[in-house]
Enzyme design. Structure first.
Site, PDB file in Angstrom:
ATOM      1  N   ASP A 475      -0.308   9.065  -8.787  1.00 46.47           N
ATOM      2  CA  ASP A 475       0.272   7.876  -8.165  1.00 46.47           C
ATOM      3  C   ASP A 475       0.375   6.728  -9.166  1.00 46.47           C
ATOM      4  O   ASP A 475      -0.209   6.770 -10.256  1.00 46.47           O
ATOM      5  CB  ASP A 475      -0.629   7.487  -6.977  1.00 46.47           C
ATOM      6  CG  ASP A 475       0.130   6.821  -5.846  1.00 46.47           C
ATOM      7  OD1 ASP A 475       1.242   6.326  -6.087  1.00 46.47           O
ATOM      8  OD2 ASP A 475      -0.405   6.792  -4.724  1.00 46.47           O
ATOM      9  N   ASP A 545       7.408   6.449   0.412  1.00 48.43           N
ATOM     10  CA  ASP A 545       6.310   6.255   1.362  1.00 48.43           C
ATOM     11  C   ASP A 545       6.831   6.159   2.781  1.00 48.43           C
ATOM     12  O   ASP A 545       6.043   6.125   3.724  1.00 48.43           O
ATOM     13  CB  ASP A 545       5.543   4.966   1.024  1.00 48.43           C
ATOM     14  CG  ASP A 545       4.400   5.242   0.069  1.00 48.43           C
ATOM     15  OD1 ASP A 545       4.172   6.415  -0.262  1.00 48.43           O
ATOM     16  OD2 ASP A 545       3.727   4.273  -0.339  1.00 48.43           O
TER      17      ASP A 545
HETATM   18  C1  DGJ Z   1       0.965   5.316  -2.352  1.00 46.73           C
HETATM   19  C2  DGJ Z   1       1.428   6.716  -2.104  1.00 46.73           C
HETATM   20  O1  DGJ Z   1       2.812   6.783  -2.087  1.00 46.73           O
HETATM   21  C3  DGJ Z   1       0.815   7.209  -0.799  1.00 46.73           C
HETATM   22  O2  DGJ Z   1       1.315   8.473  -0.497  1.00 46.73           O
HETATM   23  C4  DGJ Z   1      -0.668   7.218  -0.959  1.00 46.73           C
HETATM   24  O3  DGJ Z   1      -1.033   8.144  -1.949  1.00 46.73           O
HETATM   25  C5  DGJ Z   1      -1.162   5.833  -1.320  1.00 46.73           C
HETATM   26  N1  DGJ Z   1      -0.470   5.290  -2.448  1.00 46.73           N
HETATM   27  C6  DGJ Z   1      -2.639   5.860  -1.600  1.00 46.73           C
HETATM   28  O4  DGJ Z   1      -3.094   4.684  -2.090  1.00 46.73           O
END
Ligand code: DGJ
Length: 744
Positions: A475, A545
């Site tokens: 991430d 997301d």
């Molecule tokens: C952003 C990601 O896109 C999510 O899927 C998740 O992993 C969160 N961060 C966790 O902090």
């Protein structure tokens, strides 16, 4: 495929069955651009296509000269490819042809070690490469332009290498990967734009005189604009008409720009953003740009995307997972956020196993003492309060259930409340003595510093070696501010952003090399770094997301302009959706996520029986068609950015056209819908396909559409979408229908 050189007229012709790219040396020695488009006959001269001498713009009538790598200060006022500051303070270059070489295949560029990811070939007969060297005699600066034409793809890979062969220091202030001069301006500029949770929306505007551009100066390719643009004729559709695609294999700051000049020609340039870039070249040093891909299609945007998909899926992605079927995963993020313990994780994993899921991914919150997003990034050791038996404990229990285990990391970040920050406050990006802007309560580590990359490689290697980990979600949840590195001298701070990305690539290269069996997925708060640079290391990415099925139609449609389905993570999430609050049927969510790398983002222990049964059927469907859904040819049919966007349709087709799967989606239901038809594409007109419907064969929409249908009929007449108008009152909103076509 071939590259030929006509010595008489000093022309180079790169050609395969689909395209020609022709360049030639003008009378004054500059390297001119002659044509890029449909394949032209070999062996002929095309030098007459553009003026061979450039006399400055002031009194011109007619077409200005077309150049391959334009510079500033000699009367060509359009956006340049290269801007420099020479030792005497001037910036004027006279780049003239010096030499060239033509090689079979594509020179090998190993990954990591300060090098950029590039496309590659596996055999020399897959491509040919032309390298042309230009020289500025008075400064000794040389420019090596590289052009690779692939045997089976309508595209060219380009990059430039600037070498200081003179005796004095040179400063580069703009170095493009490619420019392309087109002889007219009747184009629409297509871009993929948005923001967090609304990535890759397709926006188009008609080219106007002057400059129009997209880009990023955020330190990442960004949610806001993807490093991809297309030019299409106003009449071009998905299936017909001319289009050029420009895609940059890079994850940092970029510009993609088109300039229309007073003579209605267009210059496109793509490369590292000059706004945040300056690079010092000492005598003997060289700078290499990221690679840019220039694609051409005369059969619509679909063929342009198809070429990029094949290149990125097969000759940019690397490693053992490039060609392997990707597992169906469940991720605990939306199920638990930070609030979990080992028992809860194992409950989720057990329930997911019973549904047929193959991989369990433990997301954020397993390390340091991270109960929310205010702390612990950088402390990559397990939180024993939550996981007393460590990652190895939970991972081996998950494996014992029959699932693989995956782990979330966010290597480039540090929380102020962390042991790492306490020990190394200077490792965070920022200007000493000035406040640092926080975003999501976190700072960015300075990846331009070798010791930071070495440290991350050390601690993350330990974590990855400590347990049976099959997958990593990498991430990156904020962009850069206060760009500055204490590791660079004051006169080299312009190099920071690019060196930061080189450090990131180095870490990716070292970890993916050390752990070749691990499948890496990239993520940046969703699609904030969905770019070709990272696809070289992580063959798939978390697309957004936003897990709402209706929102995903637009996001996945837009992303598919440049990226293949095998790269697009797509999950079924719980309702009401966590980003939009919308309730969509569970099969609609699956019917959207099928067209990507499929998975779940929900708590499977909280499902009712109907949803449980639905998921079992979804998982079985995806497994049965996984090869097609991950590696088939994606065809966009009915777009969310056209008209009212209420109805969307797309399909995947097997390479031999023997099978296909069609997704058709309707957001809002209207009474008495029109008697529309959906024409398919890419099928074999001579084949007869057995058409069946998913999820329920009894759905009224399937009644007229199931049974044996000719490929010719399906493409010229189509599927019937409105025959049972009287049934519309039973459809409801947010519906999806999946058609399976079997012609084998
Ligand atoms: C952003 C990601 O896109 C999510 O899927 C998740 O992993 C969160 N961060 C966790 O902090």
């Amino acid at each position: 495929m071939s590259i030929t050189y006509l010595a008489d007229t000093r022309e180079f012709h790169l050609r395969n069955g689909q395209i020609s790219y022709i360049l030639g040396v003008h009378d004054d020695g500059t390297l001119g651009h002659l044509a890029f488009g449909p394949a032209l006959a070999p062996g002929r001269s095309y030098a007459h296509l553009v003026p061979r001498r450039f006399a400055g713009f002031a009194n011109r009538v007619g077409d200005p000269v077309a150049l391959e790598y334009p510079t500033t200060g000699t009367g060509d006022y359009r956006v340049p490819a290269l801007e420099v500051e020479l030792a005497d303070g001037s910036g004027v270059l006279q780049l003239v042809y010096a030499s060239h070489r033509i090689v079979a295949g594509k020179p090998v560029v190993p990954i990591g070690g300060g090098r950029l990811p590039v496309t590659y070939v596996e055999a020399d007969d897959e491509a040919d490469t032309l390298e042309v060297t230009l020289i500025d005699e008075s400064s000794g600066l040389t420019v090596e332009l590289s052009y690779t034409i692939f045997r089976d793809l309508p595209l060219v890979a380009r990059s430039a290498r600037i070498r200081n062969a003179g005796g004095a220091t040179v400063r580069l202030t703009a170095v493009m990967s490619a420019t392309l001069d087109l002889p007219d301006a009747r184009w629409d500029f297509v871009q993929l734009s948005g923001t967090w949770a609304r990535e890759a929306h397709v926006t188009a505007r008609t080219l106007r005189p002057g400059r129009q551009s997209v880009g990023s100066d955020r330190g990442a390719s960004s949610h806001q604009h993807n490093p991809f643009i297309a030019l299409r004729r106003p009449t071009t559709t998905e299936a017909a008409g001319e289009a050029y695609g420009f895609s940059l294999i890079y994850s940092g700051n970029f510009v993609a720009e088109a300039e229309v000049d007073p003579f209605e020609t267009t210059r496109v340039r793509i490369g590292i953003s000059p706004n945040t870039f300056a690079w010092t070249l000492e005598p003997g040093e060289a700078f290499t740009t990221p690679e840019a891909i220039l694609a051409f299609s005369d059969s619509g945007l679909g063929a342009m995307s198809d070429a990029l998909h094949r290149l990125y899926r097969e000759r940019l992605a690397r490693g053992r997972w490039r060609d392997r079927p990707r597992p169906i995963l469940i991720n605990n993020w939306e199920a638990t956020y930070f609030a979990f313990d080992e028992a809860k994780l194992l409950e989720i994993a057990t329930a997911a196993r019973d549904l047929g899921v193959e991989l369990f991914v433990l997301d954020d919150g397993w390390f340091g003492s991270r109960d929310d997003d205010t702390t612990s990034l950088g402390d990559w050791f397990v939180d024993r309060r939550k996981l007393p038996a460590g990652i190895a404990g939970v991972a081996s229990k998950v494996e014992a259930l029959g699932l693989r285990f995956g782990l979330w990391i966010e290597p480039e970040m540090v929380s102020e409340r962390s042991r790492l920050f306490e020990a190394h406050p200077d490792w965070a990006v920022g200007v000493p003595g000035r406040p640092r802007t926080e975003s999501r309560q976190q700072l960015v580590l300075d990846m331009s510093r070798q010791e930071v990359v070495d440290h991350l490689f050390g601690v993350l290697s330990e974590v990855l070696a400590s347990a049976p980990i099959s997958y990593v979600k990498w991430d990156m949840n904020r962009t850069l501010t206060e760009p500055f590195s204490v590791g660079l001298p004051s006169d080299r701070q312009g190099e920071f952003f690019h060196r930061h990305i080189l450090g990131l690539y180095d870490l990716y290269a070292r970890l993916t090399t050390a752990f070749p069996e691990i499948l890496f997925e990239s993520c940046a708060g969703g699609g904030g770094r969905f770019d070709p640079g990272l696809l070289a290391f992580a063959p798939q990415a978390w697309t957004s997301d936003d897990t709402d099925a209706i929102e995903r139609l637009g996001i996945q449609w837009g992303t598919s302009l440049a990226y293949p389905l095998s790269a697009m993570g797509a999950h079924v999430a719980a309702v009401p959706n966590h980003q939009t609050g919308r309730r969509t049927p569970i099969d609609t969510r699956a019917a959207v996520a099928f067209f990507g790398v499929f998975g779940y983002e929900l708590d499977p222990t909280a499902l009712d029986e109907l949803d449980r049964q639905a998921i079992v059927a979804q998982v079985a469907f995806y497994k049965a068609h996984r090869d097609l859904l991950q590696r088939g040819r994606f065809v966009r049919l009915l777009g969310p950015f056209e008209g009212d966007g209420n109805r969307v349709a797309w399909m995947v087709v097997a390479p031999d056209a023997s099978r296909a799967i069609v997704g058709f989606y309707q957001a809002l239901n209207h009474p008495v819908p029109s008697a529309a038809r959906l024409r398919l594409r890419g099928l074999d007109p001579a084949r007869v396909y057995r058409v069946s419907g998913w999820p329920s064969a009894e759905d009224p929409l399937f009644i007229d559409n199931t049974g044996a249908r000719g490929g010719d009929e399906l493409m010229s007449v189509g599927l019937s979408l409105g025959a049972h108008r009287h049934e519309a009152d039973k459809w409801g909103d947010f519906r999806a229908w999946v058609f399976v076509l079997d012609g084998s």
